[in-house]
Design a protein around this motif. Sequence first.
Motif, PDB file in Angstrom:
ATOM      1  N   LYS A  40       3.905 -13.926   0.026  1.00  0.00           N
ATOM      2  CA  LYS A  40       2.825 -14.443  -0.832  1.00  0.00           C
ATOM      3  C   LYS A  40       1.472 -14.163  -0.199  1.00  0.00           C
ATOM      4  CE  LYS A  40       1.173 -18.357  -3.488  1.00  0.00           C
ATOM      5  NZ  LYS A  40       0.133 -17.530  -3.988  1.00  0.00           N
ATOM      6  N   TRP A  41       1.366 -14.353   1.114  1.00  0.00           N
ATOM      7  CA  TRP A  41       0.102 -14.084   1.808  1.00  0.00           C
ATOM      8  C   TRP A  41      -0.274 -12.607   1.662  1.00  0.00           C
ATOM      9  CZ3 TRP A  41      -1.606 -10.884   5.648  1.00  0.00           C
ATOM     10  CH2 TRP A  41      -2.865 -11.157   6.157  1.00  0.00           C
ATOM     11  N   ARG A  42       0.712 -11.722   1.845  1.00  0.00           N
ATOM     12  CA  ARG A  42       0.451 -10.288   1.694  1.00  0.00           C
ATOM     13  C   ARG A  42      -0.022  -9.971   0.282  1.00  0.00           C
ATOM     14  NH1 ARG A  42       5.503  -7.413   4.781  1.00  0.00           N
ATOM     15  NH2 ARG A  42       4.686  -7.640   6.887  1.00  0.00           N
ATOM     16  N   GLU A  43       0.662 -10.564  -0.695  1.00  0.00           N
ATOM     17  CA  GLU A  43       0.295 -10.331  -2.092  1.00  0.00           C
ATOM     18  C   GLU A  43      -1.123 -10.814  -2.381  1.00  0.00           C
ATOM     19  OE1 GLU A  43       1.652 -12.240  -6.289  1.00  0.00           O
ATOM     20  OE2 GLU A  43       3.282 -11.588  -4.958  1.00  0.00           O
ATOM     21  N   ASP A  44      -1.452 -11.977  -1.850  1.00  0.00           N
ATOM     22  CA  ASP A  44      -2.782 -12.553  -2.080  1.00  0.00           C
ATOM     23  C   ASP A  44      -3.889 -11.780  -1.354  1.00  0.00           C
ATOM     24  OD1 ASP A  44      -1.563 -14.503  -3.584  1.00  0.00           O
ATOM     25  OD2 ASP A  44      -1.665 -16.058  -2.023  1.00  0.00           O
ATOM     26  N   ASN A  45      -3.562 -11.137  -0.243  1.00  0.00           N
ATOM     27  CA  ASN A  45      -4.580 -10.510   0.604  1.00  0.00           C
ATOM     28  C   ASN A  45      -4.533  -8.985   0.625  1.00  0.00           C
ATOM     29  OD1 ASN A  45      -6.008 -12.837   1.930  1.00  0.00           O
ATOM     30  ND2 ASN A  45      -3.876 -13.376   2.334  1.00  0.00           N
ATOM     31  N   THR A  46      -3.711  -8.385  -0.208  1.00  0.00           N
ATOM     32  CA  THR A  46      -3.597  -6.921  -0.214  1.00  0.00           C
ATOM     33  C   THR A  46      -4.934  -6.258  -0.496  1.00  0.00           C
ATOM     34  OG1 THR A  46      -1.273  -7.001  -0.848  1.00  0.00           O
ATOM     35  CG2 THR A  46      -2.451  -4.955  -1.301  1.00  0.00           C
ATOM     36  N   ALA A  47      -5.645  -6.732  -1.485  1.00  0.00           N
ATOM     37  CA  ALA A  47      -6.941  -6.128  -1.835  1.00  0.00           C
ATOM     38  C   ALA A  47      -7.933  -6.268  -0.686  1.00  0.00           C
ATOM     39  CB  ALA A  47      -7.502  -6.775  -3.099  1.00  0.00           C
ATOM     40  N   ARG A  48      -7.948  -7.424  -0.047  1.00  0.00           N
ATOM     41  CA  ARG A  48      -8.866  -7.647   1.073  1.00  0.00           C
ATOM     42  C   ARG A  48      -8.515  -6.751   2.259  1.00  0.00           C
ATOM     43  NH1 ARG A  48      -8.938 -12.718   4.882  1.00  0.00           N
ATOM     44  NH2 ARG A  48     -10.604 -12.080   6.253  1.00  0.00           N
ATOM     45  N   ILE A  49      -7.217  -6.634   2.536  1.00  0.00           N
ATOM     46  CA  ILE A  49      -6.766  -5.776   3.638  1.00  0.00           C
ATOM     47  C   ILE A  49      -7.162  -4.327   3.363  1.00  0.00           C
ATOM     48  CG2 ILE A  49      -4.726  -4.835   4.790  1.00  0.00           C
ATOM     49  CD1 ILE A  49      -3.425  -7.631   4.391  1.00  0.00           C
ATOM     50  N   GLN A  50      -6.950  -3.881   2.129  1.00  0.00           N
ATOM     51  CA  GLN A  50      -7.306  -2.512   1.768  1.00  0.00           C
ATOM     52  C   GLN A  50      -8.814  -2.304   1.874  1.00  0.00           C
ATOM     53  OE1 GLN A  50      -5.836  -1.280  -2.039  1.00  0.00           O
ATOM     54  NE2 GLN A  50      -6.643   0.782  -1.837  1.00  0.00           N
ATOM     55  N   HIS A  51      -9.596  -3.259   1.418  1.00  0.00           N
ATOM     56  CA  HIS A  51     -11.054  -3.168   1.503  1.00  0.00           C
ATOM     57  C   HIS A  51     -11.502  -3.092   2.960  1.00  0.00           C
ATOM     58  CE1 HIS A  51     -15.112  -4.955   1.860  1.00  0.00           C
ATOM     59  NE2 HIS A  51     -15.363  -4.177   0.818  1.00  0.00           N
ATOM     60  N   ASP A  52     -10.932  -3.956   3.796  1.00  0.00           N
ATOM     61  CA  ASP A  52     -11.294  -3.958   5.216  1.00  0.00           C
ATOM     62  C   ASP A  52     -10.892  -2.645   5.889  1.00  0.00           C
ATOM     63  OD1 ASP A  52     -12.355  -6.473   4.917  1.00  0.00           O
ATOM     64  OD2 ASP A  52     -10.689  -7.529   5.905  1.00  0.00           O
ATOM     65  N   GLN A  53      -9.741  -2.093   5.498  1.00  0.00           N
ATOM     66  CA  GLN A  53      -9.292  -0.829   6.075  1.00  0.00           C
ATOM     67  C   GLN A  53     -10.229   0.303   5.669  1.00  0.00           C
ATOM     68  OE1 GLN A  53      -6.709  -0.353   8.328  1.00  0.00           O
ATOM     69  NE2 GLN A  53      -7.715   1.623   8.500  1.00  0.00           N
ATOM     70  N   GLU A  54     -10.653   0.317   4.409  1.00  0.00           N
ATOM     71  CA  GLU A  54     -11.589   1.344   3.943  1.00  0.00           C
ATOM     72  C   GLU A  54     -12.932   1.219   4.657  1.00  0.00           C
ATOM     73  OE1 GLU A  54     -11.651   0.737  -0.277  1.00  0.00           O
ATOM     74  OE2 GLU A  54      -9.680   1.665  -0.551  1.00  0.00           O
ATOM     75  N   LYS A  55     -13.380  -0.005   4.862  1.00  0.00           N
ATOM     76  CA  LYS A  55     -14.638  -0.238   5.579  1.00  0.00           C
ATOM     77  C   LYS A  55     -14.525   0.243   7.027  1.00  0.00           C
ATOM     78  CE  LYS A  55     -17.950  -3.959   6.410  1.00  0.00           C
ATOM     79  NZ  LYS A  55     -18.213  -5.399   6.254  1.00  0.00           N
ATOM     80  N   CYS A  56     -13.403  -0.048   7.643  1.00  0.00           N
ATOM     81  CA  CYS A  56     -13.150   0.383   9.021  1.00  0.00           C
ATOM     82  C   CYS A  56     -13.118   1.912   9.105  1.00  0.00           C
ATOM     83  CB  CYS A  56     -11.835  -0.215   9.519  1.00  0.00           C
ATOM     84  SG  CYS A  56     -11.410   0.211  11.199  1.00  0.00           S
ATOM     85  N   ASP A  57     -12.447   2.550   8.150  1.00  0.00           N
ATOM     86  CA  ASP A  57     -12.383   4.017   8.127  1.00  0.00           C
ATOM     87  C   ASP A  57     -13.772   4.625   7.984  1.00  0.00           C
ATOM     88  OD1 ASP A  57      -9.632   3.839   8.374  1.00  0.00           O
ATOM     89  OD2 ASP A  57      -9.231   4.238   6.242  1.00  0.00           O
TER      90      ASP A  57
END
Length: 137
Positions: A20-37
């Motif tokens: 559930k945590w992964r599902e709720d935070n997938t968009a945030r994780i992806q956004h943070d990864q793109e920002k990091c890249d």
Amino acid sequence: KAVIATAKSSFKQSTRDLAKWREDNTARIQHDQEKCDALQKQLKPLCAIVRNEYSKQCLQEDFRSGLKDLYKKDDGDDEDGGDVDVNAALPEDFNMDVFGISANDYLKLMKIKPSRDGPPSCFSNAEDTQIPLLRAF
């Protein structure tokens, strides 16, 4: 058996919570990864430029030092006993031209290398590859 059942239940609940945590935070994780890249893409050429400048200074110092060593004479080799001017061959402010180039990135940026080789790995500006400076030399 009760302890095992409790542990299994706890494990299953933890697994569900994690999913559930992964599902709720997938968009945030992806956004943070793109920002990091994006930040790493900006940092990589800066690091290369700083590394090239450091290498250039080291090579210039090594060149001057090596040239001075060539002109030094052993004490027994001097017939007149005088010191040889080791700076005569090269002024102290002389800087040998050094170019830390990135040929692959230059070829990709100039579209000389085929696009199937992928994008430039470091630089996004042909001037930063130092190939134009070397060509002008």
